[in-house]
Write a protein that holds these residues in place. Structure first.
Motif, PDB file in Angstrom:
ATOM      1  N   GLN B   7       0.841  -1.191   0.000  1.00 14.85           N
ATOM      2  CA  GLN B   7       0.000   0.000   0.000  1.00 14.85           C
ATOM      3  C   GLN B   7       0.876   1.242   0.000  1.00 14.85           C
ATOM      4  O   GLN B   7       1.948   1.257   0.584  1.00 14.85           O
ATOM      5  CB  GLN B   7      -0.892   0.009   1.235  1.00 14.85           C
ATOM      6  N   SER B   8       0.449   2.257  -0.609  1.00 13.70           N
ATOM      7  CA  SER B   8       1.258   3.459  -0.684  1.00 13.70           C
ATOM      8  C   SER B   8       0.433   4.695  -0.377  1.00 13.70           C
ATOM      9  O   SER B   8       0.831   5.792  -0.686  1.00 13.70           O
ATOM     10  CB  SER B   8       1.881   3.578  -2.078  1.00 13.70           C
ATOM     11  N   GLY B   9      -0.689   4.493   0.234  1.00 13.66           N
ATOM     12  CA  GLY B   9      -1.530   5.640   0.551  1.00 13.66           C
ATOM     13  C   GLY B   9      -0.932   6.481   1.661  1.00 13.66           C
ATOM     14  O   GLY B   9      -0.017   6.046   2.337  1.00 13.66           O
ATOM     15  N   PRO B  10      -1.437   7.689   1.831  1.00 12.52           N
ATOM     16  CA  PRO B  10      -0.915   8.566   2.883  1.00 12.52           C
ATOM     17  C   PRO B  10      -1.021   7.936   4.259  1.00 12.52           C
ATOM     18  O   PRO B  10      -0.144   8.135   5.090  1.00 12.52           O
ATOM     19  CB  PRO B  10      -1.817   9.799   2.779  1.00 12.52           C
ATOM     20  N   ALA B  11      -2.087   7.150   4.465  1.00 11.26           N
ATOM     21  CA  ALA B  11      -2.274   6.546   5.783  1.00 11.26           C
ATOM     22  C   ALA B  11      -1.157   5.551   6.079  1.00 11.26           C
ATOM     23  O   ALA B  11      -0.600   5.539   7.176  1.00 11.26           O
ATOM     24  CB  ALA B  11      -3.630   5.847   5.865  1.00 11.26           C
ATOM     25  N   SER B  12      -0.830   4.741   5.083  1.00 17.38           N
ATOM     26  CA  SER B  12       0.226   3.752   5.325  1.00 17.38           C
ATOM     27  C   SER B  12       1.586   4.433   5.461  1.00 17.38           C
ATOM     28  O   SER B  12       2.436   3.977   6.226  1.00 17.38           O
ATOM     29  CB  SER B  12       0.241   2.716   4.209  1.00 17.38           C
ATOM     30  N   ILE B  13       1.767   5.530   4.733  1.00 11.31           N
ATOM     31  CA  ILE B  13       3.021   6.271   4.892  1.00 11.31           C
ATOM     32  C   ILE B  13       3.127   6.841   6.299  1.00 11.31           C
ATOM     33  O   ILE B  13       4.183   6.781   6.937  1.00 11.31           O
ATOM     34  CB  ILE B  13       3.120   7.390   3.823  1.00 11.31           C
ATOM     35  N   ALA B  14       2.044   7.365   6.805  1.00  9.64           N
ATOM     36  CA  ALA B  14       2.043   7.910   8.169  1.00  9.64           C
ATOM     37  C   ALA B  14       2.326   6.806   9.178  1.00  9.64           C
ATOM     38  O   ALA B  14       3.093   6.997  10.135  1.00  9.64           O
ATOM     39  CB  ALA B  14       0.695   8.568   8.465  1.00  9.64           C
ATOM     40  N   ALA B  15       1.728   5.623   8.937  1.00 10.40           N
ATOM     41  CA  ALA B  15       1.944   4.496   9.852  1.00 10.40           C
ATOM     42  C   ALA B  15       3.414   4.065   9.805  1.00 10.40           C
ATOM     43  O   ALA B  15       4.015   3.773  10.841  1.00 10.40           O
ATOM     44  CB  ALA B  15       1.032   3.331   9.473  1.00 10.40           C
ATOM     45  N   PHE B  16       3.954   4.070   8.582  1.00 11.75           N
ATOM     46  CA  PHE B  16       5.357   3.704   8.437  1.00 11.75           C
ATOM     47  C   PHE B  16       6.259   4.698   9.186  1.00 11.75           C
ATOM     48  O   PHE B  16       7.167   4.308   9.928  1.00 11.75           O
ATOM     49  CB  PHE B  16       5.720   3.691   6.941  1.00 11.75           C
ATOM     50  N   ALA B  17       5.979   5.977   9.021  1.00  9.88           N
ATOM     51  CA  ALA B  17       6.767   7.010   9.712  1.00  9.88           C
ATOM     52  C   ALA B  17       6.681   6.822  11.218  1.00  9.88           C
ATOM     53  O   ALA B  17       7.679   6.984  11.936  1.00  9.88           O
ATOM     54  CB  ALA B  17       6.268   8.396   9.303  1.00  9.88           C
ATOM     55  N   ALA B  18       5.498   6.434  11.697  1.00  7.72           N
ATOM     56  CA  ALA B  18       5.336   6.233  13.140  1.00  7.72           C
ATOM     57  C   ALA B  18       6.185   5.052  13.619  1.00  7.72           C
ATOM     58  O   ALA B  18       6.800   5.103  14.690  1.00  7.72           O
ATOM     59  CB  ALA B  18       3.863   5.990  13.469  1.00  7.72           C
ATOM     60  N   ARG B  19       6.226   4.006  12.777  1.00  6.67           N
ATOM     61  CA  ARG B  19       7.029   2.836  13.167  1.00  6.67           C
ATOM     62  C   ARG B  19       8.517   3.195  13.196  1.00  6.67           C
ATOM     63  O   ARG B  19       9.263   2.748  14.058  1.00  6.67           O
ATOM     64  CB  ARG B  19       6.783   1.676  12.200  1.00  6.67           C
ATOM     65  N   VAL B  20       8.932   4.007  12.219  1.00  6.75           N
ATOM     66  CA  VAL B  20      10.345   4.428  12.216  1.00  6.75           C
ATOM     67  C   VAL B  20      10.653   5.246  13.466  1.00  6.75           C
ATOM     68  O   VAL B  20      11.674   5.041  14.125  1.00  6.75           O
ATOM     69  CB  VAL B  20      10.662   5.238  10.936  1.00  6.75           C
ATOM     70  N   ARG B  21       9.746   6.145  13.788  1.00 13.16           N
ATOM     71  CA  ARG B  21       9.939   6.937  15.018  1.00 13.16           C
ATOM     72  C   ARG B  21      10.057   6.038  16.236  1.00 13.16           C
ATOM     73  O   ARG B  21      10.891   6.262  17.108  1.00 13.16           O
ATOM     74  CB  ARG B  21       8.745   7.873  15.228  1.00 13.16           C
TER      75      ARG B  21
END
Lengths: 119, 385
Positions: B7-21
């Motif tokens: 998935q490449s939607g904004p929601a998944s990107i935000a979730a990914f950023a949260a996991r990196v954080r």
């Protein structure tokens, strides 16, 4: 040859060189590195390198607001970064020259048992 | 865990950023912001570039790559323990980043490098301090704190120093108990170091003082035996009879004075004056000054009072002899004939001190013949001039 290993040592110089040509933000710099032929460069490596060069004083940053999109943090090379790049470029040229000479000799030797040149 | 999502939607990107954080949460918040700032925008750009084929990378690997490229420590393995451990970890990370910031200052960095180059000194000190504590516990301490008292102590000291240096070099730590011991010893010695150093300096000072005192006593002017001043000398001949007017010289031919070179012109022995016992005076001969090497010297019998050197000669009288006479040299030495004679006249006692049955060697042997008296004896008129 695993170019990611080669890239590790040269990434600082590559990033500085790209930013020196033109200020840029994170992904923009990744894109330009890839366009320059470093296709295997990882984004996270570039972002981490940018952060480190910024901490070391080789880069400065400024925020550019964009219409309708997120703010972008642009990086620019500082005088210290310019000096650092010049030093790294000199080192690279020596290293690359030595490697080229070595690899040329190896290529010649594998091509033919030539003894010419040693006179 | 593989987070590779398509998935490449904004929601998944935000979730990914949260996991990196989340992967970076051991770092100071400021550092995390700097690292991750723009991540979502960058990813959105990347997704736009890649189009259909875009896939989010693994958040853990991504965060690790970010750290490595930024020159940060890899994430410490998650520890057991709850909030306290997490707090400690955060505090450590904060301290680390503060340290790195401080190291940006050239002066701090060079000072730190200088201190770091002194680490071998600390390794030596650690061994020695532990030895000093150890020795104090065993009660086998030298008078100087931390100084080995004997060969065994030297060996112990050497062994401790070797162990400490090996620890410093990262050796001899294979077992857990060794690392625990290293930490305990380091903590103890670091705390004890100032005290041991102060004790060491104090004991060194005491030792130096006692050495200088000994030196002072040894250099008391005048003639001394085992550090005790000789006041007078009484000579007896081979037959055991007392002698007067005996001139003594040392191996260099110098007059043998009881008062020493500096006092050889004095009118009385200042060492014994004012409470030191009777005060001797030199023999005075017209035209020669005081002769300090003609024995026995006359004495002023002043036990406590002080004697004015100017009057000493007038007050002086022949010194009482310790013995009226002594055994002839050939005889087995037993008791001398008499104790200190009460009379200052010092008459030689006529009768032999020891009975004839005391020994077979009654007669003086030839080897113990009368010593040759100095030929140039001055007039031995002891007494007032």
């Amino acid at each position: 040859m695993d170019t990611t290993q080669l890239l590790k040592g040269a990434l600082d110089a590559a990033v500085l060189a790209v930013v020196q040509r033109d200020d840029g933000y994170g992904y923009d710099i990744v894109r330009r590195l890839r366009e320059a032929g470093l296709g295997e460069v990882g984004e996270a490596s570039v972002y981490g390198t940018l952060r480190r060069l910024y901490s070391a004083g080789s880069l400065s940053s400024y925020v550019v607001p964009s219409d309708g999109g997120p703010h972008r943090k642009y990086y620019a090379v500082t005088p210290q970064g310019t000096a650092s790049l010049a030093a790294q470029a000199a080192d690279w040229n020596i290293f690359a020259g030595a490697m080229s000479a070595l690899l040329d000799v190896a290529g010649d030797a594998s091509g033919a048992p030539a003894k010419g040149g040693a006179r | 865990m593989t987070d590779t999502t398509t998935q490449s939607g904004p929601a998944s990107i935000a979730a990914f950023a949260a996991r990196v954080r989340a992967e970076l949460n051991d770092l100071p918040a400021e550092e995390v912001d700097e690292l991750v700032d723009g991540l979502e925008a960058d990813l959105a750009d990347q997704a736009a570039d890649a189009g259909e084929g875009f896939a989010l990378p693994d958040a853990v690997a991504y965060a690790a790559e970010l750290r490595a490229a930024a020159g940060l420590e890899p994430r410490a393995p998650r520890r057991r323990g709850g909030r306290g451990a997490a707090l400690l970890e955060r505090w450590r990370a904060r301290a680390r980043s503060e340290w790195e910031r401080a190291m940006q200052v050239p002066l701090v960095a060079s000072a730190a490098a200088f201190v770091a180059s002194l680490r071998p000194v600390w390794w030596l000190l650690r061994g020695w301090v532990f030895f000093a504590i150890f020795g104090a516990f065993l009660g086998t301490a030298h008078s100087v704190v931390g100084a080995p008292a004997n060969i065994g102590a030297w060996i112990v000291l050497l062994a401790l120093i070797v162990a400490s240096v090996q620890w410093g070099r990262g050796l001899w730590l294979q077992r857990r108990w060794l690392r625990v011991t290293r930490s305990a010893v380091t903590a103890i010695t670091a705390v004890a170091l100032p005290f041991v150093l102060v004790d060491f300096m104090n004991s060194l000072e005491r030792a130096a003082y006692s050495v200088s005192t000994t030196y002072y006593e040894a250099s008391t002017p005048g003639l001394a035996v085992d550090g005790v001043r000789v006041r007078n000398i009484f000579a007896y001949d081979a037959q055991g009879n007392p002698l007067d007017g005996v001139q003594l010289f040392d191996q260099n031919g110098s007059p043998l004075n009881t008062v020493g070179q500096e006092d050889s012109v004095a009118a009385s022995d200042s060492y014994f004056n004012c409470g030191g016992g009777p005060v001797t005076v030199p023999l005075t001969v017209a035209g020669r000054g005081g002769l300090w090497n003609v024995y026995p010297l006359n004495e002023v019998p002043a036990e406590d009072a002080c004697v004015d050197p100017a009057n000493a000669q007038g007050l002086a009288a022949p010194a009482p002899r310790p013995y009226d006479s002594v055994a002839p040299i050939g005889q087995a030495a037993t008791e001398p004939s008499a104790g200190p004679s009460p009379s200052p006249s010092g008459e030689p006692s006529a009768e032999p001190s020891v009975g004839p049955n005391a020994g077979p060697a009654g007669e003086p042997s030839p080897s113990a013949g009368p010593t040759e008296a100095p030929s140039a004896a001055p007039s031995a008129t002891t007494g007032d001039s």
